[in-house]
Structure formats: C-alpha cells, structure tokens
Design a protein around this motif. Structure first.
Motif: not given
Length: 507
Positions: A175-177, A182-187, A300-303
């Motif tokens: 999902g979007a959040n 976040r944990q892998l700091a992919l930004g 998770a990749a795009h919103v």
C-alpha cells in the motif's frame, strides 16, 4: 482471509514472499503460482476488506484478469460504461465522449465493478495453486535482506507471536504507506498534487434518470465525479472545501446537499450510504522500486489521482510485468539482468499515467472565474478534436521504454507495445483469446514465409504463424504486422513486444 494451505514451518525457505493481499498482491501470487513457484502471501486482514475502493478497469487490465484465470467469472460482476461527460458547475454539458460498450474481443474499454467482489474472485482462484500459501491475519514487522537468506521477514501471527519467513525474493504490495518502502529507504517523490475529496458509495433501489456514463463536474469551487457501479450501486466523489470533513456529510439528508442534481426525485428511504469517507488524492512515485531481491508494486510504488481510473490497474500491470521475469530468473531460464527491466519499464509508464490523471484533475478544478469561462468556450471545441477524443477514449496505454528486455532496434511502431488482443481458433475450432493460445511463454508471432531456420538462439522456439487470409483474428494480426513494417514480433508472457524484424531477416 483464511490460510489456503498449511503454514510453512519457520525456517523453511520459499521462492517468493508477497507482502499485502490486495488486488496487486493477489495478482502477483497468482501469476507466480501459475509458474509453479512456491509463494507465501502475507496479509494483515483475515478476510476481504468489505468497503468498495477501486471501481474501474479498462480492457488492457481486463485482459490480465483473463490471464489470472478469472476473466469469465468477472464478467458477471462488472458492467460496461458509456463514456465520459464533462459538465460545468451548473451541470450544463460541456462535452460528451462516448465509448463502444462492446469490442470485437468482448472486453469493453471501460468496466465498472465492486472491488470486494473482485478480491473474492482472486482469493478463491488462488486455491488452484497448491504451492501458494496464504497467511491471513499476519502482519509484517520487519524485512531484512542482509542475513543468511536473500529475504527474511519477521511476521506477527494472529496470536501475537512472531515467526521468521525466508524466501529468495519478495514483492511488496503493502500500500501507499508501505512498511517495506520505508524500512528499505527507497524514498518517494511527490509529483505536485494533493486534494481532499469526499468519496460516497450509495445504494439506490430506484433507477436514476441519468446518462449511463461517468460525469466529471468541472467546477473550481466544487469539482465532482459521478458514476454508476452496478444495478443499484452508485459512487460520487466531491472536492472538499476548507473546513469541511466527511462527518459533515454523514447520512442521506446531509449527503443529499451534494448529490441532489442526480437524486432529486428519489426519497431518502430509497437511498442507503455504504461508505462516506475523506481521501487525500495524491500523485507520487517511489524513487527506487527495487532493493536487491525486494521489489515494490502497486500503491507501494506509485499513487495516482483517480480521475482516469488507473490506480488499481497500474498495480495489476506491475504484477503482470514482474511475475514472469522473477519466475524465469529463479528457474535459471534468464539472466538476472532481466529483473532490471521491471523498474526501467514500469516506472516511466506509471509516471506517465499519473501525469495524465493529474492533468485531468487540473482540468476539473484548476483556475478561477476566468478558467471557468474559458472552459465553457474551449472544452466544447476540443470535443471535436480527433486528438483529444483519442487521448480520452483510447484505452491503449503508452509503450514501455526500451532497456534490458526491449530491444532499441525494434521498430517504434511495435516496440514496447502490447500484442493486439484478438480471438483465434483453438484446437477444437472454438475461438479463444490469443493469450490463451500463447500461454505463459515467449512466442514469435509471424507472417507466413519467415525463415524459421534463421532464428538465433536468443529468440524463443515457440511460434505462431498468422494467415492473412484466415479468420478475422488472423487477418487483424497480419494487417497489424504489415502496417508496422515487420514480418515477426517476439511476444513475452506479459504480451509486450520486446523484439521484431522484417519478414526475410531475423535477429
């Protein structure tokens, strides 16, 4: 969601770990399961999320549902829509763009549906794959890529205890959040769109006297969208004003202030609100879609803002693009560099669709009084533009970019495009979608006379020769090849053209 199979003991490694059991995660698990991979899907909810969210998909995404194995069943849960009508704040028509409700393939270009019904079909379908394990009521706590296994996930079970799951790779559809992102700091990059909207799903036991398509209310003060989802299901979306919230419109009497133009003659007792919630529509793309053996997919990749109905579809496109590549690499049938093509292809495509949705949102809501007056003059004129009509109504999405998979030497007319969807005779003479005939392998689709002996080893051994004088489907494919100036194309399992050449020369 109950487990489809017995849980894998802690410590036993799987091929792929899928995080998140929404449409993208379910599609990814299904496609991976079709390739025979051992998959564990982790979803924090026990069952299907009951409230409607996504409500639209196009014929390209409908095509993916057929490859997932639920196309026929989905037909009973969807209805085609007639197109798009732009109206001003006074509900005066600015322009109407009509769609063909049926196509030669039987897959309408615009399809409305109820997301919980789709998810139930996807989850039931997973039972066909004994190597796919579903863990409902399990929540990801932490994902590690630096240990003894390529991927280790610490997961909390329904009883509160934690287990470690190991896999060769992971697909994060959370999902979007996204916890994984976040944990892998992919930004994540913001593409400059944020608006607060009210989304209301309503059941009405009387037929509404409205045009049977999607309405976009182009109003700088209160933009809105209306669409019919099913026999008695309707959705409205309205931009919220400063100081407003969803609680201001809870219940039919309060909501009627917004939906009155459509339901004036409908008594309150014939209306029931299924959901009335506030959402912030955003436009965002993850900075990186991969961290070693971990890939992002879906929200998770795009919103994307919802104005062109491509949010959920983009996630299914991600799964479709990625799953066969993961299977080919894990089986040793492809060089790992193939996996680099996932982000290289999907990120520009998703970004282009997000920008298109953002532009539609700006058409609906941008500017002030001068912009409103300009809309009344310009939009009706644009409705007669062939280019504008093609942009709004043609469900074909942009070609994928050349890179690790798609040869740059491939003629632009077919490079990165989807093979046209046609129906061809099957073994028993029954007409089938061409995807059923191609299966889950890469295939050369060629005109007669192509020299098979000249095919280099890098091209697949499977062939489909189309007869220019054959049935309607073969004639359409032959005409498409000739108009593109090629004699053959390589079609990968996601139906993307990755290579092509003239009739007499291969390579």
């Amino acid at each position: 969601m109950t487990a489809a199979h017995s849980p894998t003991p802690a410590g036993a490694a799987r091929d792929v770990l899928v995080i998140g059991g929404g449409p993208t995660g379910l599609a990814a698990a299904t496609l991976l399961g079709q390739h025979g991979l051992r998959v564990t899907l982790v979803e924090r909810h026990h069952d299907v999320y009951p409230l409607p969210r996504a409500v639209h998909l196009d014929d390209e995404v409908y095509r993916i549902l057929h490859q997932l194995g639920i196309g026929e069943e989905f037909a009973a849960h969807t209805r085609p829509t007639s197109g798009l009508r732009l109206v001003d704040g006074g509900h005066r028509e600015l322009a109407t763009f009509t769609r063909e409700r049926t196509t030669t393939t039987g897959l309408p270009q615009a399809n409305m549906f109820d997301q919980p019904a789709l998810e139930r079909l996807l989850r039931a379908n997973l039972a066909r794959f004994p190597a796919v394990q579903v863990l409902g009521g399990h929540e990801l706590l932490h994902l590690d890529t630096g240990g003894a296994h390529p991927v280790t996930a610490r997961v909390q079970r329904p009883d509160g205890t934690a287990i470690d799951l190991h896999a060769s790779c992971a697909v994060a559809c959370d999902g979007a959040n996204s916890t994984v992102r976040r944990q892998l700091a992919l930004g994540i990059d913001d593409l400059g769109f944020a608006q607060r909207w009210l989304v209301a799903d309503v059941r009405c036991t009387l037929e509404l006297d409205t045009w049977d398509g999607v309405y976009q209310v182009c109003d700088t003060r209160r933009a809105g969208t209306y669409m019919r989802i099913g026999p008695d299901r309707y959705r409205w979306e309205f931009q919220l004003l400063d100081g407003e919230s969803a609680t201001d419109f809870a219940g039919v009497p309060a909501l009627r202030r917004l939906i009155a133009p459509w339901v004036r003659a409908i008594p309150d007792e014939r209306l029931s609100v299924l959901r009335c919630a506030e959402y912030t529509f955003r436009a965002r793309v993850a900075r990186r879609w991969r961290a070693g053996p971990v890939f992002l997919a879906g929200d998770a990749a795009h919103v994307t803002p919802p104005f062109i109905g491509q949010g959920m579809g983009a996630g299914l496109r991600d799964a479709h693009n990625l799953a066969w590549k993961v299977a080919a690499v894990l089986r040793g049938q492809a060089d790992p560099v193939l996996l680099d093509s996932y982000e290289a292809e999907r990120k520009p495509h998703a970004t282009a669709m997000i920008r298109r949705a953002r532009a539609m949102g700006q058409v609906m809501t941008g500017g002030g009084r001068i912009a409103t007056l300009a809309r009344r003059r310009i939009v009706p004129a644009l409705a007669h533009s062939r280019t504008v009509r093609r942009t709004l109504l043609d469900s074909r999405t942009p070609a994928l970019a050349p890179g690790p998979r798609i040869r740059r030497s491939t003629p632009r007319a077919v490079r990165g495009m989807l093979l046209p969807l046609v129906r061809l005779p099957g073994p028993d003479g029954q007409l089938l979608l061409v995807d059923r005939i191609l299966g889950d392998r890469s295939t050369i689709v060629a005109l007669p006379g192509v020299d098979l002996a000249a095919v280099p080893g890098a091209l697949p051994p499977a062939w489909l020769t189309v007869d220019p004088d054959g049935g309607e489907g073969e004639r359409r494919l032959a005409r498409w090849l000739r108009e593109a100036g090629v004699g053959w194309v390589r079609v990968d399992p996601d139906r993307v053209i990755s290579a092509a050449g003239p009739a007499g020369v291969l390579g």
